[in-house]
Design a protein around this motif. Structure first.
Motif, PDB file in Angstrom:
ATOM      1  N   SER A 115       0.820  -1.222   0.000  1.00  0.00           N
ATOM      2  CA  SER A 115       0.000   0.000   0.000  1.00  0.00           C
ATOM      3  C   SER A 115       0.844   1.258   0.000  1.00  0.00           C
ATOM      4  CB  SER A 115      -0.906   0.020   1.227  1.00  0.00           C
ATOM      5  OG  SER A 115      -1.678  -1.134   1.296  1.00  0.00           O
ATOM      6  N   ASP A 217       1.646  -3.560  -9.790  1.00  0.00           N
ATOM      7  CA  ASP A 217       1.368  -4.114  -8.465  1.00  0.00           C
ATOM      8  C   ASP A 217       1.348  -5.636  -8.596  1.00  0.00           C
ATOM      9  OD1 ASP A 217       0.276  -5.038  -6.093  1.00  0.00           O
ATOM     10  OD2 ASP A 217      -1.365  -3.585  -6.046  1.00  0.00           O
ATOM     11  N   SER A 249       2.243  -9.666   2.274  1.00  0.00           N
ATOM     12  CA  SER A 249       0.922  -9.914   2.841  1.00  0.00           C
ATOM     13  C   SER A 249       0.287 -11.205   2.348  1.00  0.00           C
ATOM     14  CB  SER A 249      -0.018  -8.763   2.500  1.00  0.00           C
ATOM     15  OG  SER A 249       0.324  -7.630   3.250  1.00  0.00           O
TER      16      SER A 249
END
Ligand SMILES: Cc1ncc(COP(=O)(O)O)c(C=O)c1O
Lengths: 401, 163
Positions: A115, A217, A249
Motif C-alpha cells: 500500500s 502491483d 501480505s
C-alpha cells in the motif's frame, strides 16, 4: 455583547467538512467499507467469502524469528530504505523467481505494505492533472490514492470474455496527451486474471510509443495456478519504466506485519525514498526481520499454502458452475469472480439479498470499478468446510430466486 | 509412490470423511482415478484404517495413557520381534516402537485408571521372561497428537469483508 455571541456561535457552526482538503472531502467511502458495515450490523451467523486475506497464520518460523530478534533488543529505526540483508534477499528472490535484476543498494525500497509503495510511487510521479490509467475491475485503492495526489484516474474496462486481460486496443483508446502512468495489477484482485508474456508484448509497445510510466502491483505474483507469473518489469525495455510493487501480505500470509517493497530505476526509487523518509522514516524493524526470514527460509511453506489455495480454487469454481453461475477460471490471486447477470439482479442487489436471506457475505463486483457490475467477488481463502457450506447456501439462494 | 496418491493421503489426513468426488475436484483429476487410487492404497495397507482423533479430556469417561520404556534381552534368532509381538497382542497396548538409545521398546498403554495401567505393567508386562526393566511415564495432558493441536485453535479473526 449580543452581537459578539452571535459571531461566536456562527464560528462554531462552520462545518468541519470545510476544513478538509477537497480531494479528501470528495472521496467516496469504499464500496467494500459500505458492505462491511452492512455485514457487521447483522447479528447472524454469517459465512463470509469476503476477505482478501490469507486464512493461514504467518508460518511459525517467521513469527519465531521476529520474537527472537525482539528478545535480543532489535527495536530501533533501520536505514530508510530497509535493512540491507532484506533488500538483498528481495533482489535475489525477484531475480531467481521472475528474472528481473535489481541492485539492492539503490533500486529496492522496503515499505509499509505494498500500500505504501503504491502511494509513494503516485506521489513521486504525479503533477496535478496527470491522467492515471487503471484497468478495471481492480483493487479499490488505486483511484482514491491517485486523486489525493492530484491525479485524474481514468478507468479502462476489461471483460470476462478476455479473461479480464488488458488489451492493446483498450489501452490505446484510453490514452490522451495527459496520460502519464498505467497501474497494472496482475494477477488481479478481484478477477483472478493474469497476463502472459505474449499478452504483455503489445502492451509494452504502446507504453513505449506513448512514453508512459508503469506501476506494476505484483503482490499476487506467487499465487498463480497454471503458468508462472510474468513480471511486467521482465519484458524487454520495460524495467526502467516500471515501478514493481509487491509485498509479503498475500503469499507469505503476513498482512498484519505491513511489509512491502518497491523496485525500479534508481532515480524513481530515490524520489520515493525521500517521501518515505519524511513520512514513515522506515518500515518497522520487526516486520523487516520477519520478511527476511520468510524470504530466506519460508519458500517451501509458501508453496504449500499456494497448493492449498489451488485445491480450494478448483473446488469453488466447480461449485459455482454446478450451481449454474458462469465463472471464468481465475488463474491467480485467491478470488473467484462469478457472473450473476443471469439472475437479473445487480451485483449490489444480489450481494445484499444473499447476505440477508442466506447469510453469505461476498463483495459486489461494482465496487471494483468499470466492468465489475454483474459479478461477485468471492475469496476462497477459507477452509474446505466453510467453502462447501457457502456454496450450499448460495445454491439454495439461487433456487429460491 | 506417485504424486496423486501422496496428495490424496494428505487430504484424507486432514479429514478422513472427504469423498472421492471432493478430492478429485480439489486435485483437478477424475473421480474414478481418485477412487481407484484409494482402493489400491486400502488393498496395499497404505491406508490402514479411517480413525477418529478424540480429545478424551473433553469426555467424562477419561482415559489414562502411559508411555512405558522397556529394556529387554533380545532373543536368539528373533531379535526383538518375538517379544514385541507378545507385548503388542495385548489389547491394552496401543503402540509399540523399537527405539535406539537407553531402552529398547516404547510401549503405549491406554487404560481407564492409573491403577489399571499399573496393574497391567506389574502383572503382564514385567513378568515377561526377557523383560529386564520397565519405566512407566503417565501422560498428564495432550497438547498435540498426530499433527493435531488439541487446544481450541485461534478463531478466524478476519473481518467479514476486506480489500
Ligand atoms: C492488489 C493489491 N495490492 C495491494 C494490496 C495491499 O497489500 P499490503 O498489505 O502489502 O499493503 C492489496 C491488498 O488487498 C491488494 O489486493
Amino acid at each position: 455583547m449580543i452581537k459578539d455571541e452571535i459571531t461566536i456561535q456562527q464560528n462554531k457552526v462552520k462545518s468541519m467538512q470545510d476544513y478538509l482538503a477537497p480531494a479528501v472531502r470528495e472521496m467516496k467511502p469504499s464500496g467494500i467499507r459500505k458492505f462491511f458495515d452492512l455485514v457487521s450490523n447483522s447479528k447472524e451467523d454469517i459465512i463470509s467469502l469476503g476477505v482478501g486475506e490469507p486464512d493461514f497464520s504467518t508460518p511459525w518460523h517467521v513469527r519465531e524469528a521476529a520474537v527472537h530478534s525482539l528478545e535480543r533488543g532489535r527495536t530501533k529505526y533501520t536505514p530508510n530504505s530497509g535493512i540491507p540483508e532484506l533488500r538483498e534477499a528481495i533482489a535475489d528472490y525477484l531475480h531467481t523467481s521472475f528474472k528481473v535484476k535489481y541492485e539492492p543498494s539503490n533500486e529496492v525500497l522496503v515499505t509499509v505494505g505494498g500500500s505504501e509503495a503504491i502511494d509513494l510511487a503516485l506521489r513521486a510521479l504525479i503533477t496535478p492533472g496527470d491522467e492515471i490509467l487503471i484497468p478495471e475491475p481492480c483493487y479499490i485503492s488505486y483511484s482514491p490514492i491517485t486523486s489525493i495526489s492530484g491525479g485524474v484516474a481514468v478507468g479502462i474496462e476489461t471483460f470476462a470474455k478476455d479473461q479480464f486481460k488488458l488489451t492493446e486496443k483498450a489501452l490505446r483508446d484510453a490514452i490522451t496527451p495527459r496520460s502519464k502512468i498505467l497501474i497494472l495489477c496482475y494477477p488481479s484482485n478481484p478477477t483472478g486474471g493474469i497476463m502472459t508474456y505474449e499478452d504483455w508484448l503489445p502492451i509494452a509497445k504502446v507504453i513505449e510509443e506513448n512514453d508512459l510510466i508503469v506501476i506494476s502491483d505484483e503482490i499476487y505474483a506467487e499465487l498463480t495456478y497454471g503458468q508462472k507469473h510474468v513480471s511486467f518489469a521482465a519484458i524487454p525495455g520495460m524495467k526502467d519504466r516500471t515501478i514493481l510493487v509487491s509485498g509479503f501480505s498475500k503469499a507469505f500470509a503476513m498482512t498484519g506485519w505491513r511489509m512491502g517493497y518497491a523496485c525500479g530505476h534508481q532515480e524513481l526509487i530515490s524520489a520515493m525514498t525521500k517521501i518515505h523518509q519524511y513520512t514513515v522514516m522506515c518500515a518497522p524493524v520487526m516486520g523487516q526481520v520477519a520478511a527476511h526470514e520468510a524470504l530466506t527460509n519460508g519458500l517451501e511453506e509458501k508453496d504449500r499454502m499456494i497448493e492449498s489455495y489451488n485445491q480450494r480454487r478448483r473446488l469453488i469454481v466447480k461449485g459455482f458452475r454446478d450451481i449454474g453461475l458462469e465463472c471464468h477460471e481465475p488463474q491467480g490471486a485467491f478470488y473467484a469472480f462469478p457472473s450473476i447477470v443471469a439472475t437479473g439482479l445487480t451485483s449490489e442487489e444480489f450481494a445484499q439479498r444473499l447476505l440477508f436471506e442466506s447469510k453469505v457475505a461476498a463483495v459486489p463486483g461494482d465496487v471494483f470499478g468499470l466492468g465489475g457490475e454483474g459479478f461477485l467477488r468471492c475469496s476462497y481463502a477459507y477452509s474446505v468446510s466453510q467453502l462447501n457450506e457457502a456454496l450450499e447456501r448460495i445454491g439454495n439462494f439461487m433456487r429460491k430466486l | 509412490m506417485d504424486a496423486l496418491k501422496l496428495n490424496i493421503l494428505e487430504l484424507l489426513k486432514e479429514d478422513a470423511r472427504r469423498s472421492a468426488d471432493l478430492i478429485a475436484t480439489m486435485l483437478g483429476t477424475a473421480e474414478a482415478e481418485v477412487a481407484r487410487a484409494i482402493s489400491e492404497m486400502e488393498a496395499d495397507k497404505v491406508i490402514v484404517k479411517y480413525a477418529t482423533v478424540v480429545n478424551w479430556s473433553k469426555v467424562d469417561d477419561e482415559k489414562v495413557t502411559a508411555l512405558i520404556e522397556v529394556q529387554i534381552t533380545p532373543e536368539r534368532g528373533h531379535g526383538f520381534d518375538a517379544i514385541a509381538e507378545r507385548i503388542y497382542l495385548y489389547p491394552e497396548v496401543k503402540s509399540v516402537y523399537l527405539m535406539s538409545g537407553a531402552y529398547d521398546l516404547l510401549v503405549e498403554i491406554e487404560g481407564s485408571s492409573l491403577k489399571q495401567v499399573a496393574s497391567f505393567v506389574s502383572n503382564k508386562l514385567s513378568p515377561i521372561d526377557r523383560v529386564l526393566s520397565t519405566k512407566t511415564n503417565f501422560i498428564l495432558k495432550k497438547y498435540k497428537q498426530d499433527g493435531i493441536i488439541f487446544e481450541d485453535q485461534e478463531d478466524d479473526h478476519r473481518m467479514l469483508v476486506s480489500p
